[in-house]
Design an enzyme around this catalytic site. Sequence first.
Site, PDB file in Angstrom:
ATOM      1  N   ASN A  12      42.370  47.585  33.392  1.00  0.00           N
ATOM      2  CA  ASN A  12      41.015  47.660  32.820  1.00  0.00           C
ATOM      3  C   ASN A  12      40.387  48.953  33.326  1.00  0.00           C
ATOM      4  O   ASN A  12      39.990  49.039  34.489  1.00  0.00           O
ATOM      5  CB  ASN A  12      40.211  46.434  33.270  1.00  0.00           C
ATOM      6  CG  ASN A  12      38.754  46.510  32.843  1.00  0.00           C
ATOM      7  OD1 ASN A  12      38.370  47.403  32.083  1.00  0.00           O
ATOM      8  ND2 ASN A  12      37.941  45.588  33.332  1.00  0.00           N
ATOM      9  N   LYS A  14      37.625  50.241  32.535  1.00  0.00           N
ATOM     10  CA  LYS A  14      36.152  50.180  32.571  1.00  0.00           C
ATOM     11  C   LYS A  14      35.580  51.443  31.909  1.00  0.00           C
ATOM     12  O   LYS A  14      36.132  51.925  30.936  1.00  0.00           O
ATOM     13  CB  LYS A  14      35.674  49.969  34.012  1.00  0.00           C
ATOM     14  CG  LYS A  14      36.376  48.747  34.645  1.00  0.00           C
ATOM     15  CD  LYS A  14      35.795  48.293  35.932  1.00  0.00           C
ATOM     16  CE  LYS A  14      36.565  47.062  36.427  1.00  0.00           C
ATOM     17  NZ  LYS A  14      36.062  46.486  37.643  1.00  0.00           N
ATOM     18  N   HIS A  99      34.252  39.585  30.977  1.00  0.00           N
ATOM     19  CA  HIS A  99      34.384  40.203  32.305  1.00  0.00           C
ATOM     20  C   HIS A  99      33.071  40.008  33.078  1.00  0.00           C
ATOM     21  O   HIS A  99      31.988  40.059  32.486  1.00  0.00           O
ATOM     22  CB  HIS A  99      34.710  41.694  32.158  1.00  0.00           C
ATOM     23  CG  HIS A  99      35.126  42.302  33.463  1.00  0.00           C
ATOM     24  ND1 HIS A  99      34.212  42.650  34.424  1.00  0.00           N
ATOM     25  CD2 HIS A  99      36.347  42.582  33.980  1.00  0.00           C
ATOM     26  CE1 HIS A  99      34.863  43.132  35.484  1.00  0.00           C
ATOM     27  NE2 HIS A  99      36.150  43.094  35.236  1.00  0.00           N
ATOM     28  N   GLU A 101      31.407  41.914  34.858  1.00  0.00           N
ATOM     29  CA  GLU A 101      30.444  43.022  34.728  1.00  0.00           C
ATOM     30  C   GLU A 101      29.654  42.876  33.426  1.00  0.00           C
ATOM     31  O   GLU A 101      28.471  43.204  33.371  1.00  0.00           O
ATOM     32  CB  GLU A 101      31.184  44.363  34.803  1.00  0.00           C
ATOM     33  CG  GLU A 101      31.635  44.639  36.234  1.00  0.00           C
ATOM     34  CD  GLU A 101      32.882  45.489  36.350  1.00  0.00           C
ATOM     35  OE1 GLU A 101      33.309  46.108  35.357  1.00  0.00           O
ATOM     36  OE2 GLU A 101      33.440  45.531  37.467  1.00  0.00           O
ATOM     37  N   GLU A 171      39.277  36.200  38.101  1.00  0.00           N
ATOM     38  CA  GLU A 171      38.752  37.357  38.825  1.00  0.00           C
ATOM     39  C   GLU A 171      37.536  36.919  39.639  1.00  0.00           C
ATOM     40  O   GLU A 171      36.409  36.900  39.117  1.00  0.00           O
ATOM     41  CB  GLU A 171      38.304  38.447  37.845  1.00  0.00           C
ATOM     42  CG  GLU A 171      39.403  39.021  36.994  1.00  0.00           C
ATOM     43  CD  GLU A 171      39.109  40.460  36.565  1.00  0.00           C
ATOM     44  OE1 GLU A 171      39.995  41.300  36.721  1.00  0.00           O
ATOM     45  OE2 GLU A 171      37.988  40.741  36.121  1.00  0.00           O
ATOM     46  N   GLY A 177      36.405  45.302  42.971  1.00  0.00           N
ATOM     47  CA  GLY A 177      35.952  46.615  43.441  1.00  0.00           C
ATOM     48  C   GLY A 177      35.476  46.626  44.881  1.00  0.00           C
ATOM     49  O   GLY A 177      34.811  47.575  45.304  1.00  0.00           O
ATOM     50  N   SER A 218      40.599  43.782  43.241  1.00  0.00           N
ATOM     51  CA  SER A 218      41.143  44.647  44.292  1.00  0.00           C
ATOM     52  C   SER A 218      42.665  44.581  44.394  1.00  0.00           C
ATOM     53  O   SER A 218      43.217  44.661  45.490  1.00  0.00           O
ATOM     54  CB  SER A 218      40.491  44.323  45.646  1.00  0.00           C
ATOM     55  OG  SER A 218      39.101  44.566  45.580  1.00  0.00           O
TER      56      SER A 218
HETATM   57  P1  13P Z   1      39.268  46.193  40.816  1.00  0.00           P
HETATM   58  O1  13P Z   1      40.789  46.130  40.689  1.00  0.00           O
HETATM   59  O2  13P Z   1      38.758  47.585  40.885  1.00  0.00           O
HETATM   60  O3  13P Z   1      38.792  45.304  41.900  1.00  0.00           O
HETATM   61  O4  13P Z   1      38.683  45.605  39.443  1.00  0.00           O
HETATM   62  C1  13P Z   1      39.170  44.406  38.966  1.00  0.00           C
HETATM   63  C2  13P Z   1      38.652  44.198  37.603  1.00  0.00           C
HETATM   64  O5  13P Z   1      37.456  44.092  37.401  1.00  0.00           O
HETATM   65  C3  13P Z   1      39.631  44.130  36.518  1.00  0.00           C
HETATM   66  O6  13P Z   1      39.062  43.643  35.339  1.00  0.00           O
END
Ligand code: 13P
Length: 266
Positions: A12, A14, A99, A101, A171, A177, A218
């Site tokens: 992903n 982003k 997601h 976010e 997740e 992150g 992560s």
């Molecule tokens: P990170 O791997 O940066 O923690 O992000 C995970 C994520 O949000 C994948 O959709």
Amino acid sequence: MPSVRPVIIAGNWKMYKTKSEAEELVNSILAAIAELGNLPCVVLCPPFTALETVVQLVQARGIEVGAQNIDYHDAGAYTGEISAPMLTHLGVKYVILGHSERRQYFGETNASVNLKLKASLKHHLVPIVCVGETVDEREAGLTDAVVSRQVAAALSDVSATELSSLIIAYEPVWAIGTGAVCEPVEANRVAQLIRGTINNLYHKKDFAEAVPILYGGSVKAATIEEQLAQSDIDGALVGGASLKAEEFVPLIQAGCKKVCLTVPKT
Ligand code: 13P
């Protein structure tokens, strides 16, 4: 015989990578994996502006492309939105839905995830539905309730036959992150809870057993092997580590190892 679920390593991206940066990243990944055998299903999810470029670069290489969101309408006066048919027309096969976010910053709800899931199925886009608890919810002992509610709401009014394909990504929000990784055994327990929730909804054990469940949060080279070694974790949804070929390729390699272990011997 239990079904053999595919191993999936999804990136992903982003809101990172311009078109030319995307080209550079994809070319580096392709060069690095050219000689690898037993590739897992690799799904790259760039921003909308790089989707077409990435589809064109990977199409002969067995790598799939996903979007990070859709609008649930097919078309209409919805300024700024992108529909499922617009994506399938480009050769996009997957879409990340719900997601955290998007839930946190863009007002995504369980109800809108359900509408988007139905739109993606209608247009044969494979949904990767993200579920997971916040740190407050975990500390309050609400993880199982939150995750099963998110799964059930996403699948509301969707029959098993309509649900031709589905991927769930667990997740935990607190692991995204942050460098904080959910213990693999605990992530596996939640993956089993997700499978149990699907089984309760559809009363079809084979069906629940066949749904690939990814872990995200992560993920990096140092931790992925233990995550993929879990019985109910079929792959990873990777954020930060999918943005650099030297960090993403080892994750694909870990996927290759799991493929070798899960391919039925003839
Ligand atoms: P990170 O791997 O940066 O923690 O992000 C995970 C994520 O949000 C994948 O959709």
